[in-house]
Write a protein that holds these residues in place. Structure first.
Motif, mmCIF file in Angstrom:
data_model
loop_
_atom_site.group_PDB
_atom_site.id
_atom_site.type_symbol
_atom_site.label_atom_id
_atom_site.label_comp_id
_atom_site.label_asym_id
_atom_site.label_seq_id
_atom_site.Cartn_x
_atom_site.Cartn_y
_atom_site.Cartn_z
ATOM 1 N N GLU A 11 68.096 46.589 24.256
ATOM 2 C CA GLU A 11 67.965 47.943 23.706
ATOM 3 C C GLU A 11 69.327 48.600 23.555
ATOM 4 O O GLU A 11 69.614 49.256 22.540
ATOM 5 C CB GLU A 11 67.087 48.795 24.619
ATOM 6 C CG GLU A 11 65.613 48.409 24.626
ATOM 7 C CD GLU A 11 64.787 49.301 25.531
ATOM 8 O OE1 GLU A 11 63.649 49.640 25.142
ATOM 9 O OE2 GLU A 11 65.258 49.659 26.630
ATOM 10 N N LEU A 12 70.175 48.431 24.558
ATOM 11 C CA LEU A 12 71.516 49.011 24.495
ATOM 12 C C LEU A 12 72.297 48.465 23.301
ATOM 13 O O LEU A 12 72.918 49.230 22.551
ATOM 14 C CB LEU A 12 72.282 48.714 25.785
ATOM 15 C CG LEU A 12 73.775 49.063 25.711
ATOM 16 C CD1 LEU A 12 73.978 50.562 25.829
ATOM 17 C CD2 LEU A 12 74.595 48.318 26.737
ATOM 18 N N LEU A 13 72.281 47.145 23.139
ATOM 19 C CA LEU A 13 73.006 46.542 22.021
ATOM 20 C C LEU A 13 72.543 47.116 20.688
ATOM 21 O O LEU A 13 73.360 47.423 19.814
ATOM 22 C CB LEU A 13 72.803 45.023 22.031
ATOM 23 C CG LEU A 13 73.472 44.253 23.172
ATOM 24 C CD1 LEU A 13 73.040 42.794 23.140
ATOM 25 C CD2 LEU A 13 74.994 44.372 23.086
ATOM 26 N N THR A 14 71.229 47.279 20.556
ATOM 27 C CA THR A 14 70.686 47.834 19.310
ATOM 28 C C THR A 14 71.192 49.255 19.080
ATOM 29 O O THR A 14 71.558 49.627 17.963
ATOM 30 C CB THR A 14 69.151 47.801 19.338
ATOM 31 O OG1 THR A 14 68.731 46.440 19.478
ATOM 32 C CG2 THR A 14 68.559 48.368 18.055
ATOM 33 N N THR A 15 71.234 50.055 20.138
ATOM 34 C CA THR A 15 71.732 51.424 20.016
ATOM 35 C C THR A 15 73.217 51.437 19.669
ATOM 36 O O THR A 15 73.646 52.170 18.758
ATOM 37 C CB THR A 15 71.505 52.200 21.329
ATOM 38 O OG1 THR A 15 70.111 52.218 21.620
ATOM 39 C CG2 THR A 15 72.002 53.632 21.208
ATOM 40 N N ILE A 16 74.013 50.635 20.373
ATOM 41 C CA ILE A 16 75.459 50.588 20.109
ATOM 42 C C ILE A 16 75.732 50.096 18.694
ATOM 43 O O ILE A 16 76.526 50.685 17.951
ATOM 44 C CB ILE A 16 76.168 49.671 21.133
ATOM 45 C CG1 ILE A 16 76.010 50.193 22.554
ATOM 46 C CG2 ILE A 16 77.645 49.513 20.767
ATOM 47 C CD1 ILE A 16 76.677 51.505 22.831
ATOM 48 N N PHE A 17 75.059 48.999 18.309
ATOM 49 C CA PHE A 17 75.254 48.477 16.961
ATOM 50 C C PHE A 17 74.868 49.522 15.915
ATOM 51 O O PHE A 17 75.549 49.679 14.897
ATOM 52 C CB PHE A 17 74.423 47.206 16.750
ATOM 53 C CG PHE A 17 74.874 46.002 17.546
ATOM 54 C CD1 PHE A 17 76.032 46.024 18.301
ATOM 55 C CD2 PHE A 17 74.119 44.835 17.550
ATOM 56 C CE1 PHE A 17 76.442 44.920 19.031
ATOM 57 C CE2 PHE A 17 74.507 43.723 18.267
ATOM 58 C CZ PHE A 17 75.682 43.756 19.019
ATOM 59 N N SER A 18 73.790 50.250 16.170
ATOM 60 C CA SER A 18 73.343 51.291 15.234
ATOM 61 C C SER A 18 74.335 52.444 15.160
ATOM 62 O O SER A 18 74.538 53.036 14.101
ATOM 63 C CB SER A 18 71.963 51.825 15.655
ATOM 64 O OG SER A 18 70.984 50.812 15.572
ATOM 65 N N ASN A 19 74.961 52.757 16.293
ATOM 66 C CA ASN A 19 75.966 53.822 16.314
ATOM 67 C C ASN A 19 77.179 53.477 15.460
ATOM 68 O O ASN A 19 77.868 54.367 14.951
ATOM 69 C CB ASN A 19 76.453 54.080 17.755
ATOM 70 C CG ASN A 19 75.416 54.779 18.615
ATOM 71 O OD1 ASN A 19 74.441 55.322 18.101
ATOM 72 N ND2 ASN A 19 75.624 54.775 19.920
ATOM 73 N N HIS A 20 77.426 52.172 15.283
ATOM 74 C CA HIS A 20 78.637 51.734 14.595
ATOM 75 C C HIS A 20 78.368 51.140 13.211
ATOM 76 O O HIS A 20 79.322 50.866 12.485
ATOM 77 C CB HIS A 20 79.388 50.719 15.451
ATOM 78 C CG HIS A 20 79.984 51.300 16.698
ATOM 79 N ND1 HIS A 20 81.311 51.671 16.786
ATOM 80 C CD2 HIS A 20 79.436 51.602 17.903
ATOM 81 C CE1 HIS A 20 81.549 52.166 17.998
ATOM 82 N NE2 HIS A 20 80.425 52.136 18.697
#
Length: 324
Positions: free
Chosen positions: A172-181
């Motif tokens: 979930e974190l990776l998805t959020t970080i990737f989405s932020n960038h």
């Protein structure tokens, strides 16, 4: 190893140098995968891995009671959330782990102030995502510390929940970080966020099965009671299928993200296949991938991520023993 009092205050550049160096010492796999990410994402993902590694180190300390682990996890979480000075965690943790054998992980704990300084140079959005991940992981592990035993977890549902708090939340974190960038990634993933959980769980289930002989030797099992080895392999295979779907949704214009995920995924597929082929083994070394295999696959990913078909074929061929 320096004590917290001896640890010098480093410049941001040296902080990042430390992060990269210690990452290579505490994880062979993630030292390969994380540098594949774009620099701004590499920094926050590498930082999160180190924070999670600290939580894992507390869990791995065989001579600590569940109560001691819970207390240290709480101190660590307070430090990450800035509810207490980081020194209130570091000194008690190093004292509790004085008999712990992994010097690199102890060095990481002594440098918790460095790791948190790096976190605070990330965007507020990224910091919020990391804090959420570490909170769920730390509190979740604390809950499971109290359920740690030789028999295993209660059932498959509890097994999946354990895999969520340990690794699904990282997906979930990776998805959020990737989405932020990446706006392109964010658009592609809309409505498919749950696949990220399966991605993390698949990697964790592989690790649990691989590490089960060593866990058993220290009187612990993270496998569910009365669930067969074959059933666990089937569940992990299903999670891997969802993981591939997740990776295929990553836009091709984000090759670093694709390669980061596909490399971790592929190593898990090959490891799980070795476990399925052997059925029984007495040490994780028996199912561990050789360095040549890892580096060959590392090279393969560079061009494989350019083609959805190539990735699908790899999975089909490499998971045949799992698909039976």
């Amino acid at each position: 190893m320096r004590t917290p009092e001896q640890t010098p205050t480093l410049s941001p550049t040296n902080d990042l140098d430390y992060q990269k160096a210690i990452l290579g010492s505490v994880s062979r796999t993630f030292a390969l995968t994380i540098p594949l990410l774009p620099p701004s994402i590499e920094k926050v993902v590498g930082n999160t891995y180190l924070l999670c590694r600290i939580v894992d180190t507390i869990e791995d300390a065989a001579d600590l009671s569940p109560q001691s682990k819970q207390a240290l996890s709480a101190l660590f979480l307070d430090a990450v959330l800035e509810k207490a000075p980081v020194e209130t965690f570091v000194a008690p943790c190093l004292n509790a782990l004085k008999n712990y054998s992994n010097q690199d992980e102890l060095d990481l704990i002594s440098h918790t102030p460095t790791v948190l300084r790096i976190l605070h140079t990330c965007s507020i959005q990224d910091q919020v995502a990391v804090s959420r991940c570490v909170s769920i992981m730390s509190e979740g592990m604390s809950f499971f510390h109290g359920r740690q035993n030789q028999a295993g977890l209660q059932d498959l549902a509890e097994f999946e929940q354990y895999c969520y708090v340990v690794a699904g939340v990282v997906g979930e974190l990776l998805t959020t970080i990737f989405s932020n960038h990446s706006q392109a990634f964010k658009e592609k993933m809309a409505g498919h966020e749950n696949l990220a959980i399966a991605f993390g769980q698949a990697l964790q289930m592989t690790n649990i099965l691989k590490d089960s002989p060593e866990d058993k030797a220290r009187g612990v099992s993270w496998k569910p009671i009365n669930v067969s080895h074959e059933a666990l392999l089937r569940l992990a295979y299903e999670k891997l299928q969802e993981s591939l779907h997740y990776i295929l949704l990553i836009p091709k214009e984000e090759p670093g993200m694709r390669r980061f995920c596909f490399l971790a995924f592929g190593l898990a597929v090959m490891t799980l296949s070795k476990i399925a082929d052997r059925k029984e083994f007495d040490s994780k070394d028996e199912v561990k991938l050789s360095r040549n295999t890892v580096m060959s696959f590392y090279g393969f990913t560079k061009w494989a991520v350019k083609s959805d078909m190539v990735m699908k074929i790899f999975f089909s061929l490499s998971s045949r023993s799992l698909a039976k």
